[in-house]
Design a protein around this motif. Sequence first.
Motif, PDB file in Angstrom:
ATOM      1  N   THR A  56       8.475 -26.043   8.337  1.00 37.21           N
ATOM      2  CA  THR A  56       9.074 -27.128   9.109  1.00 37.21           C
ATOM      3  C   THR A  56       9.490 -28.292   8.214  1.00 37.21           C
ATOM      4  OG1 THR A  56       6.889 -28.080   9.355  1.00 37.21           O
ATOM      5  CG2 THR A  56       7.621 -26.616  11.121  1.00 37.21           C
ATOM      6  N   GLY A  57       9.152 -28.194   6.923  1.00 37.93           N
ATOM      7  CA  GLY A  57       9.386 -29.340   6.034  1.00 37.93           C
ATOM      8  C   GLY A  57       8.292 -30.383   6.203  1.00 37.93           C
ATOM      9  N   LEU A  58       7.297 -30.055   7.056  1.00 38.71           N
ATOM     10  CA  LEU A  58       6.229 -31.011   7.344  1.00 38.71           C
ATOM     11  C   LEU A  58       4.891 -30.474   6.844  1.00 38.71           C
ATOM     12  CD1 LEU A  58       7.393 -31.578  11.029  1.00 38.71           C
ATOM     13  CD2 LEU A  58       7.805 -33.134   9.109  1.00 38.71           C
ATOM     14  N   MET A  59       4.980 -29.539   5.882  1.00 41.36           N
ATOM     15  CA  MET A  59       3.773 -28.897   5.378  1.00 41.36           C
ATOM     16  C   MET A  59       3.267 -29.638   4.141  1.00 41.36           C
ATOM     17  SD  MET A  59       4.396 -26.653   7.623  1.00 41.36           S
ATOM     18  CE  MET A  59       2.938 -25.648   7.446  1.00 41.36           C
ATOM     19  N   ARG A  60       2.025 -29.277   3.750  1.00 35.57           N
ATOM     20  CA  ARG A  60       1.459 -29.900   2.560  1.00 35.57           C
ATOM     21  C   ARG A  60       2.046 -29.295   1.284  1.00 35.57           C
ATOM     22  NH1 ARG A  60      -4.408 -28.976   4.922  1.00 35.57           N
ATOM     23  NH2 ARG A  60      -3.206 -27.259   5.807  1.00 35.57           N
ATOM     24  N   LYS A  61       1.784 -29.947   0.168  1.00 32.22           N
ATOM     25  CA  LYS A  61       2.328 -29.486  -1.116  1.00 32.22           C
ATOM     26  C   LYS A  61       1.836 -28.061  -1.414  1.00 32.22           C
ATOM     27  CE  LYS A  61       2.694 -30.939  -5.906  1.00 32.22           C
ATOM     28  NZ  LYS A  61       2.321 -31.918  -6.919  1.00 32.22           N
ATOM     29  N   GLY A  62       2.764 -27.196  -1.744  1.00 32.80           N
ATOM     30  CA  GLY A  62       2.400 -25.840  -2.171  1.00 32.80           C
ATOM     31  C   GLY A  62       2.013 -24.878  -1.068  1.00 32.80           C
ATOM     32  N   GLU A  63       2.029 -25.335   0.187  1.00 34.01           N
ATOM     33  CA  GLU A  63       1.504 -24.524   1.284  1.00 34.01           C
ATOM     34  C   GLU A  63       2.318 -23.240   1.491  1.00 34.01           C
ATOM     35  OE1 GLU A  63       0.780 -27.116   4.567  1.00 34.01           O
ATOM     36  OE2 GLU A  63      -0.913 -25.882   5.178  1.00 34.01           O
ATOM     37  N   ARG A  64       3.629 -23.377   1.486  1.00 38.05           N
ATOM     38  CA  ARG A  64       4.492 -22.229   1.725  1.00 38.05           C
ATOM     39  C   ARG A  64       4.281 -21.155   0.659  1.00 38.05           C
ATOM     40  NH1 ARG A  64      11.003 -22.736   2.609  1.00 38.05           N
ATOM     41  NH2 ARG A  64      11.592 -20.749   1.747  1.00 38.05           N
ATOM     42  N   ARG A 210       2.876 -36.033   0.769  1.00 32.04           N
ATOM     43  CA  ARG A 210       2.504 -34.750   0.139  1.00 32.04           C
ATOM     44  C   ARG A 210       1.817 -34.960  -1.202  1.00 32.04           C
ATOM     45  NH1 ARG A 210       6.712 -31.859   2.693  1.00 32.04           N
ATOM     46  NH2 ARG A 210       8.289 -32.999   1.557  1.00 32.04           N
ATOM     47  N   GLU A 211       2.411 -35.827  -2.034  1.00 31.32           N
ATOM     48  CA  GLU A 211       1.857 -36.050  -3.373  1.00 31.32           C
ATOM     49  C   GLU A 211       0.499 -36.747  -3.292  1.00 31.32           C
ATOM     50  OE1 GLU A 211       3.006 -34.838  -6.210  1.00 31.32           O
ATOM     51  OE2 GLU A 211       4.672 -33.909  -5.132  1.00 31.32           O
ATOM     52  N   LEU A 229     -17.200 -32.283   3.946  1.00 34.52           N
ATOM     53  CA  LEU A 229     -16.326 -33.162   4.730  1.00 34.52           C
ATOM     54  C   LEU A 229     -15.545 -32.359   5.752  1.00 34.52           C
ATOM     55  CD1 LEU A 229     -14.982 -35.237   1.718  1.00 34.52           C
ATOM     56  CD2 LEU A 229     -16.578 -36.053   3.454  1.00 34.52           C
ATOM     57  N   TRP A 230     -15.237 -32.980   6.856  1.00 36.55           N
ATOM     58  CA  TRP A 230     -14.450 -32.305   7.895  1.00 36.55           C
ATOM     59  C   TRP A 230     -12.959 -32.359   7.551  1.00 36.55           C
ATOM     60  CZ3 TRP A 230     -15.097 -29.227  12.012  1.00 36.55           C
ATOM     61  CH2 TRP A 230     -14.056 -29.139  12.941  1.00 36.55           C
ATOM     62  N   GLN A 231     -12.496 -33.564   7.242  1.00 34.54           N
ATOM     63  CA  GLN A 231     -11.104 -33.732   6.829  1.00 34.54           C
ATOM     64  C   GLN A 231     -10.997 -34.842   5.792  1.00 34.54           C
ATOM     65  OE1 GLN A 231      -9.658 -33.468  11.067  1.00 34.54           O
ATOM     66  NE2 GLN A 231      -7.725 -32.918  10.094  1.00 34.54           N
ATOM     67  N   TYR A 232     -10.060 -34.681   4.882  1.00 32.07           N
ATOM     68  CA  TYR A 232      -9.805 -35.709   3.859  1.00 32.07           C
ATOM     69  C   TYR A 232      -8.328 -35.635   3.529  1.00 32.07           C
ATOM     70  CZ  TYR A 232     -10.974 -31.340   1.463  1.00 32.07           C
ATOM     71  OH  TYR A 232     -11.050 -30.008   1.119  1.00 32.07           O
ATOM     72  N   PHE A 233      -7.613 -36.727   3.827  1.00 29.77           N
ATOM     73  CA  PHE A 233      -6.159 -36.679   3.647  1.00 29.77           C
ATOM     74  C   PHE A 233      -5.563 -38.071   3.457  1.00 29.77           C
ATOM     75  CE2 PHE A 233      -5.347 -38.064   8.000  1.00 29.77           C
ATOM     76  CZ  PHE A 233      -6.389 -37.517   8.746  1.00 29.77           C
ATOM     77  N   ALA A 234      -4.279 -38.078   3.138  1.00 28.45           N
ATOM     78  CA  ALA A 234      -3.559 -39.335   2.925  1.00 28.45           C
ATOM     79  C   ALA A 234      -2.547 -39.553   4.044  1.00 28.45           C
ATOM     80  CB  ALA A 234      -2.834 -39.289   1.582  1.00 28.45           C
TER      81      ALA A 234
END
Length: 310
Positions: A56-64, A210-211, A229-234
């Motif tokens: 979708t272009g809304l994924m995290r870095k390297g996910e695809r 992403r970065e 941790l459950w979640q950790y993000f920017a």
Amino acid sequence: MFNPQKFIEESIEEIKKQIGNRKAIIALSGGVDSSVAAVLTHKAIGDNLTAVFVDTGLMRKGEREEVKKTFRDKLGLNLIVVDAKDRFLNALKGVKDPEEKRKIIGKLFIEVFEEIAEQIKAEVLVQGTIAPDWIETKGNIKSHHNVALPHGMVLEVVEPLRELYKDEVRLLAKELGLPDSIVYRQPFPGPGLAVRVLGEVTEEKLEICREANAIVEEEIKKAKLDKDLWQYFAVVLDCKATGVKGDVREYNWIVALRIVKSLDAMTAHVPELPFDLLKRISKRITSEIPNVARVVFDITDKPPATIEFE
Ligand code: XMP
């Protein structure tokens, strides 16, 4: 006691019976539930299963790339990767409201998915639904049901993980030989980074998100805190602040760090993290990513805040 090996054997037989010689399709996000459902079904019906990863272009870095490497190259699944970035970003242009963003993304995702289902003449939809998904949300939904897609296509739904909980799915994932990056993947919202760049979704904010997220993930893993941790993000805020680099003052984006512990996402708390870790993350984000002026750390538990910012 849950016996993953026994579950796998029985479930493969059950899936074979349910699907027979029909073509099946699954939306594969790389999350642990859809991954396990896809691998189990692939073991049961082989190439009659098509897994679809919608970029979708809304994924995290390297996910695809990671999804391709794991599912196509390593596990031999019949995987279609759809590059739908432009469609999603165009549909989101000018949209600021979080719920509107969610609606647009959900609708477009089903449309893209239906196009592939039609192409391959799928009759069955495999889903990685687990027990909390239907107990908490829909309660009474029947275990045998069909789903009608927007253009009228009707698919029979098969949910091999329907009776399981997350910890059991992780045990299955391990038993099936999935890599730790998938077994212990943090939950990631369906609308992806669209709800982590606040306000309008732009390429610039997505790239920063992403970065910055990749730096957070790398440092948390290096500090061996990821499994606690459950979640950790920017998150990229929808406002700017002043910063100074060298002699130059610049007005630039603000990145917020969201790092929480939780058991089930219903409540969550912010743990006391080593301060040097937070400073390191902040330094790396401001020095490695252009156009970021500041990094802030969210210290709000859930409730009153939600885990995601939107
Ligand atoms: P909140 O932000 O409500 O999130 O505390 C609880 C959990 O749900 C995830 N989340 C979503 N998952 N679609 C999803 O599939 C969504 O729109 C969505 N919003 C939040 C969030 O990451 C957290 O794990």
